[in-house]
Write a protein that holds these residues in place. Structure first.
Motif, PDB file in Angstrom:
ATOM      1  N   ASN A  95       2.324  -5.786  14.516  1.00 21.75           N
ATOM      2  CA  ASN A  95       2.598  -4.630  15.189  1.00 21.75           C
ATOM      3  C   ASN A  95       2.535  -3.763  13.430  1.00 21.75           C
ATOM      4  OD1 ASN A  95       2.924  -4.192  18.110  1.00 21.75           O
ATOM      5  ND2 ASN A  95       4.364  -5.868  17.072  1.00 21.75           N
ATOM      6  N   LEU A  96       2.817  -3.554  12.527  1.00 23.95           N
ATOM      7  CA  LEU A  96       2.605  -2.856  11.084  1.00 23.95           C
ATOM      8  C   LEU A  96       1.395  -2.981  11.313  1.00 23.95           C
ATOM      9  CD1 LEU A  96       4.066  -2.032   8.670  1.00 23.95           C
ATOM     10  CD2 LEU A  96       4.319  -3.883   7.871  1.00 23.95           C
ATOM     11  N   ARG A 142       8.931 -14.040  15.783  1.00 25.36           N
ATOM     12  CA  ARG A 142       9.489 -12.180  15.809  1.00 25.36           C
ATOM     13  C   ARG A 142       8.829 -11.923  14.770  1.00 25.36           C
ATOM     14  NH1 ARG A 142      15.520 -11.741  15.574  1.00 25.36           N
ATOM     15  NH2 ARG A 142      15.144 -10.702  13.796  1.00 25.36           N
ATOM     16  N   MET A 143       8.498 -12.706  13.167  1.00 19.57           N
ATOM     17  CA  MET A 143       7.919 -11.989  11.700  1.00 19.57           C
ATOM     18  C   MET A 143       6.325 -12.152  12.154  1.00 19.57           C
ATOM     19  SD  MET A 143      11.085 -11.458   9.853  1.00 19.57           S
ATOM     20  CE  MET A 143       9.962 -11.585   8.236  1.00 19.57           C
ATOM     21  N   LEU A 144       5.968 -12.670  13.119  1.00 20.19           N
ATOM     22  CA  LEU A 144       4.561 -12.705  13.483  1.00 20.19           C
ATOM     23  C   LEU A 144       4.179 -10.918  13.743  1.00 20.19           C
ATOM     24  CD1 LEU A 144       1.696 -13.621  13.001  1.00 20.19           C
ATOM     25  CD2 LEU A 144       2.151 -14.904  15.517  1.00 20.19           C
ATOM     26  N   ARG A 145       4.500 -11.389  15.275  1.00 23.38           N
ATOM     27  CA  ARG A 145       5.085  -9.810  16.144  1.00 23.38           C
ATOM     28  C   ARG A 145       4.993  -8.821  15.406  1.00 23.38           C
ATOM     29  NH1 ARG A 145       8.745 -10.382  20.065  1.00 23.38           N
ATOM     30  NH2 ARG A 145      10.574  -8.859  19.142  1.00 23.38           N
ATOM     31  N   TYR A 146       5.679  -8.492  14.237  1.00 25.41           N
ATOM     32  CA  TYR A 146       6.336  -7.853  13.321  1.00 25.41           C
ATOM     33  C   TYR A 146       5.328  -7.150  12.288  1.00 25.41           C
ATOM     34  CZ  TYR A 146      11.382  -7.417  14.095  1.00 25.41           C
ATOM     35  OH  TYR A 146      12.871  -7.665  14.210  1.00 25.41           O
ATOM     36  N   VAL A 149       0.469  -8.178   4.535  1.00 26.91           N
ATOM     37  CA  VAL A 149       2.023  -8.255   5.214  1.00 26.91           C
ATOM     38  C   VAL A 149       2.625  -9.266   4.233  1.00 26.91           C
ATOM     39  CG1 VAL A 149       3.687  -7.607   7.046  1.00 26.91           C
ATOM     40  CG2 VAL A 149       1.250  -6.577   6.598  1.00 26.91           C
ATOM     41  N   VAL A 150       3.440  -9.147   3.709  1.00 26.44           N
ATOM     42  CA  VAL A 150       4.223 -10.434   3.169  1.00 26.44           C
ATOM     43  C   VAL A 150       5.780 -10.723   3.683  1.00 26.44           C
ATOM     44  CG1 VAL A 150       4.960 -11.979   1.325  1.00 26.44           C
ATOM     45  CG2 VAL A 150       3.040 -10.310   0.984  1.00 26.44           C
ATOM     46  N   PRO A 151       5.445 -11.530   4.807  1.00 30.23           N
ATOM     47  CA  PRO A 151       6.852 -11.355   5.806  1.00 30.23           C
ATOM     48  C   PRO A 151       8.064 -12.432   4.357  1.00 30.23           C
ATOM     49  CG  PRO A 151       5.434 -12.669   6.564  1.00 30.23           C
ATOM     50  CD  PRO A 151       4.805 -12.458   5.651  1.00 30.23           C
ATOM     51  N   ILE A 152       9.056 -11.899   5.187  1.00 27.06           N
ATOM     52  CA  ILE A 152      10.272 -12.620   3.929  1.00 27.06           C
ATOM     53  C   ILE A 152      11.579 -12.756   4.904  1.00 27.06           C
ATOM     54  CG2 ILE A 152      11.518 -12.431   2.040  1.00 27.06           C
ATOM     55  CD1 ILE A 152       9.975 -11.182   0.627  1.00 27.06           C
ATOM     56  N   CYS A 153      12.013 -13.986   5.033  1.00 22.95           N
ATOM     57  CA  CYS A 153      13.288 -13.937   5.710  1.00 22.95           C
ATOM     58  C   CYS A 153      14.209 -14.419   5.032  1.00 22.95           C
ATOM     59  CB  CYS A 153      12.678 -14.955   7.236  1.00 22.95           C
ATOM     60  SG  CYS A 153      14.750 -14.969   7.972  1.00 22.95           S
ATOM     61  N   THR A 211       5.560  -0.806  19.046  1.00 18.71           N
ATOM     62  CA  THR A 211       4.728  -2.314  19.980  1.00 18.71           C
ATOM     63  C   THR A 211       3.656  -1.719  20.667  1.00 18.71           C
ATOM     64  OG1 THR A 211       6.063  -2.450  21.696  1.00 18.71           O
ATOM     65  CG2 THR A 211       6.494  -3.982  20.137  1.00 18.71           C
ATOM     66  N   LYS A 212       2.650  -2.523  21.107  1.00 18.98           N
ATOM     67  CA  LYS A 212       1.552  -1.497  21.338  1.00 18.98           C
ATOM     68  C   LYS A 212       2.049  -0.885  22.957  1.00 18.98           C
ATOM     69  CE  LYS A 212      -3.229  -3.017  23.593  1.00 18.98           C
ATOM     70  NZ  LYS A 212      -3.702  -4.457  23.973  1.00 18.98           N
ATOM     71  N   SER A 213       3.340  -1.349  23.491  1.00 17.83           N
ATOM     72  CA  SER A 213       4.110  -0.565  24.799  1.00 17.83           C
ATOM     73  C   SER A 213       4.909   0.232  24.103  1.00 17.83           C
ATOM     74  CB  SER A 213       4.348  -1.964  25.437  1.00 17.83           C
ATOM     75  OG  SER A 213       5.664  -2.340  25.532  1.00 17.83           O
ATOM     76  N   HIS A 214       4.488   1.243  23.155  1.00 19.67           N
ATOM     77  CA  HIS A 214       5.966   2.170  22.437  1.00 19.67           C
ATOM     78  C   HIS A 214       6.601   1.846  22.800  1.00 19.67           C
ATOM     79  CE1 HIS A 214       2.124   4.392  22.998  1.00 19.67           C
ATOM     80  NE2 HIS A 214       1.799   4.630  23.952  1.00 19.67           N
ATOM     81  N   LYS A 215       7.472   0.350  22.207  1.00 18.65           N
ATOM     82  CA  LYS A 215       8.920   0.005  22.414  1.00 18.65           C
ATOM     83  C   LYS A 215       9.198   0.188  21.075  1.00 18.65           C
ATOM     84  CE  LYS A 215      11.692  -4.065  22.472  1.00 18.65           C
ATOM     85  NZ  LYS A 215      12.137  -5.977  23.012  1.00 18.65           N
ATOM     86  N   LYS A 216      10.223   0.873  20.267  1.00 19.27           N
ATOM     87  CA  LYS A 216      10.522   0.863  18.600  1.00 19.27           C
ATOM     88  C   LYS A 216      11.182  -0.776  18.118  1.00 19.27           C
ATOM     89  CE  LYS A 216      11.286   5.505  18.868  1.00 19.27           C
ATOM     90  NZ  LYS A 216      12.325   6.572  18.029  1.00 19.27           N
ATOM     91  N   ILE A 217      10.603  -1.205  17.288  1.00 19.87           N
ATOM     92  CA  ILE A 217      10.825  -2.185  16.390  1.00 19.87           C
ATOM     93  C   ILE A 217      11.420  -1.407  14.820  1.00 19.87           C
ATOM     94  CG2 ILE A 217      10.386  -4.347  15.515  1.00 19.87           C
ATOM     95  CD1 ILE A 217       8.001  -4.659  16.584  1.00 19.87           C
ATOM     96  N   GLU A 218      12.523  -1.988  14.493  1.00 21.52           N
ATOM     97  CA  GLU A 218      12.914  -1.645  13.158  1.00 21.52           C
ATOM     98  C   GLU A 218      13.288  -3.105  12.119  1.00 21.52           C
ATOM     99  OE1 GLU A 218      16.765   0.037  11.131  1.00 21.52           O
ATOM    100  OE2 GLU A 218      15.876   1.104  13.147  1.00 21.52           O
TER     101      GLU A 218
END
Length: 135
Positions: A96-97, A89-93, A116-120, A49-56
């Motif tokens: 950030n991607l 959450r998907m929008l945020r991913y 980006v194609v988000p699929i849940c 993220t912009k604050s350098h937090k890791k997202i997986e």
């Protein structure tokens, strides 16, 4: 706590033959017809993220477009419990991607933004009770 389904989904989708079938079934036709499916590959699913937090992400694929420069990311999340904030959450991913993609391009930023194609994938015991629309 991860469910047995979570591990099954992740391991299955790491197989590129399964992945190609999955992409064919769930990516919108307009996007699918534009990608070069032979370039489909697993991508680094960890980004910051912009604050350098890791997202997986659970699964992230990357592939090229057929007739133009540009890439498509297919972001797959497996969810076994209902989460009202999943669209956000998907929008945020996705945001950030794209930001990480642009940072990686550096001086070559004149390339088009990635698609980006988000699929849940939801497999909860009940029908998903919340909206899957960000709005």
């Amino acid at each position: 706590m991860h469910s047995p389904h979570d591990k099954f989904v992740k391991e299955s989708l790491k197989n590129l033959a399964v992945a190609r079938d999955f992409v064919r079934a769930f990516v919108p036709e307009q996007i699918y017809s534009a990608i070069d499916i032979n370039t489909l590959a697993l991508a680094d699913k960890e980004f910051k993220t912009k604050s350098h937090k890791k997202i997986e992400a659970d699964i992230l694929y990357k592939c090229n477009l057929q007739n133009e420069s540009g890439v498509v990311y297919i972001l797959v999340e497996h969810q076994s419990t209902a989460d009202k904030s999943m669209p956000f959450r998907m929008l945020r991913y996705c945001v950030n991607l794209i930001a990480e993609h642009l940072a990686h391009l550096g001086a070559r930023r004149n390339h088009p933004l990635p698609i980006v194609v988000p699929i849940c994938i939801y497999n909860g015991s009940n029908v998903y009770p919340y909206s899957n629309n960000i709005y």
